[in-house]
Design a protein around this motif. Structure first.
Motif, mmCIF file in Angstrom:
data_model
loop_
_atom_site.group_PDB
_atom_site.id
_atom_site.type_symbol
_atom_site.label_atom_id
_atom_site.label_comp_id
_atom_site.label_asym_id
_atom_site.label_seq_id
_atom_site.Cartn_x
_atom_site.Cartn_y
_atom_site.Cartn_z
ATOM 1 N N LEU A 167 -14.348 53.918 -11.019
ATOM 2 C CA LEU A 167 -14.599 53.689 -9.600
ATOM 3 C C LEU A 167 -13.342 53.886 -8.755
ATOM 4 N N ARG A 168 -12.178 53.734 -9.361
ATOM 5 C CA ARG A 168 -10.947 54.094 -8.643
ATOM 6 C C ARG A 168 -10.917 55.589 -8.400
ATOM 7 N N GLY A 169 -11.359 56.339 -9.377
ATOM 8 C CA GLY A 169 -11.417 57.791 -9.272
ATOM 9 C C GLY A 169 -12.036 58.348 -10.523
ATOM 10 N N ASN A 170 -13.055 59.191 -10.369
ATOM 11 C CA ASN A 170 -13.795 59.700 -11.531
ATOM 12 C C ASN A 170 -12.988 60.787 -12.231
ATOM 13 N N TRP A 171 -12.378 60.439 -13.369
ATOM 14 C CA TRP A 171 -11.540 61.378 -14.105
ATOM 15 C C TRP A 171 -12.311 62.119 -15.193
ATOM 16 N N LEU A 172 -13.601 61.883 -15.303
ATOM 17 C CA LEU A 172 -14.412 62.565 -16.313
ATOM 18 C C LEU A 172 -14.703 64.011 -15.891
#
Length: 305
Positions: A167-172
């Motif tokens: 939720l901080r940042g989608n790294w997927l």
């Protein structure tokens, strides 16, 4: 999706197809080049205007390849949901119709699953290529690398830690992800979230107790297009209207679930807001007041509403 407890040890690659047939050909050649034969492919053509891909891949001599064509265009969300319902085997990946598997991809996925049989989601190492297949290292990729949890080798993430991180940042990298078919029976794609349906589905799994293993070994090439479905949404600001609604809903769900850290990350949505800022010069150049208004609202509003 099959309900049988006795499923074959195969990775089912389900491709929701809409795009340049030549790029699909490259994707399929990368599948056929796999060193591990434990795979099969279903291509779901979402009524693309030409039938070039169908002529090439329907009735292919390799019986592991199945080509289906929708009678009419379902759109992104509904075609992904159709793909989820058709998925079978033990492992499933929603492979992009323009991405490339390295020859070791299937073998490495099975190796990770055998080492971590309690996980539902596998994220392998990814390199990024552009429209013509050249290496790409955009700001998006640099941010994703910084967001990815630190550590050497394969590591398992779960619970609030994983939800907060995403939720901080989608790294997927969505098309490279592999899921257990069993886990996909517990969730659905959200038809009301066409541009963030991937993150929404992953978070549904995490809330349900699914664990993810992330491994840095690069065996997948993700193709980032300037004119991808998500990029077109970003240019008009539509993507961020949807994002704001999604993060507001997710913050409430995380708080109700007893994950306050994940709820705060959803409320702050820093990376999503930063992304909106980076899109504002393009909206100015295009003289799109609507897009600029939507982007500014998303970027500078501290609430998710």
């Amino acid at each position: 999706m099959t309900d049988s407890a006795h499923v074959p040890d195969e990775l089912h690659l389900v491709i929701t197809y809409w795009g340049e047939p030549a790029l699909l050909d490259q994707t399929m050649r990368s599948v056929l080049a796999q060193s591990d034969a434990r795979w099969r492919v279903t291509i779901i053509d979402d009524a693309y205007p030409t039938r070039v891909a169908q002529h090439t891949w329907d009735n292919h001599p390799d019986d592991r390849i199945v080509f289906l064509r929708n009678d009419h265009n379902l759109g992104v969300a509904d075609n992904f949901e159709k793909a989820r319902q058709l998925a079978s085997g033990r492992l499933v990946s929603f492979l992009g119709c323009d991405d490339l598997l390295h020859p070791s991809y299937v073998a490495h996925v099975w190796r990770l699953f055998e080492q971590h049989p309690d996980v539902d989601i596998i994220q392998v190492g990814v390199d990024v290529i552009d429209d013509i297949g050249a290496p790409s290292d955009s700001l998006t990729e640099q941010i994703k690398r910084r967001l990815m949890p630190p550590g050497d080798g394969a590591r398992v993430l779960a619970g609030q830690e994983l939800a907060t991180s995403l939720l901080r940042g989608n790294w997927l990298y969505w098309p490279s992800l592999v899921f257990t078919a069993e886990s996909l029976r517990r969730v659905r794609f959200r038809e009301d979230l066409p541009t963030v349906l991937d993150l929404a589905l992953v978070l549904d799994l995490v809330l349900g107790g699914s664990r993810l293993v992330v491994d840095p070994t690069v065996c997948f090439s993700y193709r980032r297009h300037a004119q991808s479905a998500s990029s077109l949404g970003l240019e008009t600001g539509d993507r961020f209207v949807e994002d704001r609604r999604f993060f507001a809903e997710t913050a409430q769900r995380m708080r109700h679930h007893g994950w306050p850290g994940a709820a705060r990350a959803a409320e702050r949505r820093w990376i999503s807001r930063l992304h909106a800022v980076t899109m504002m010069p393009g909206a100015l150049r295009a003289r799109s007041l609507r897009a600029l208004r939507d982007l500014a609202r998303h970027a500078f509003s501290r609430t998710t509403r």
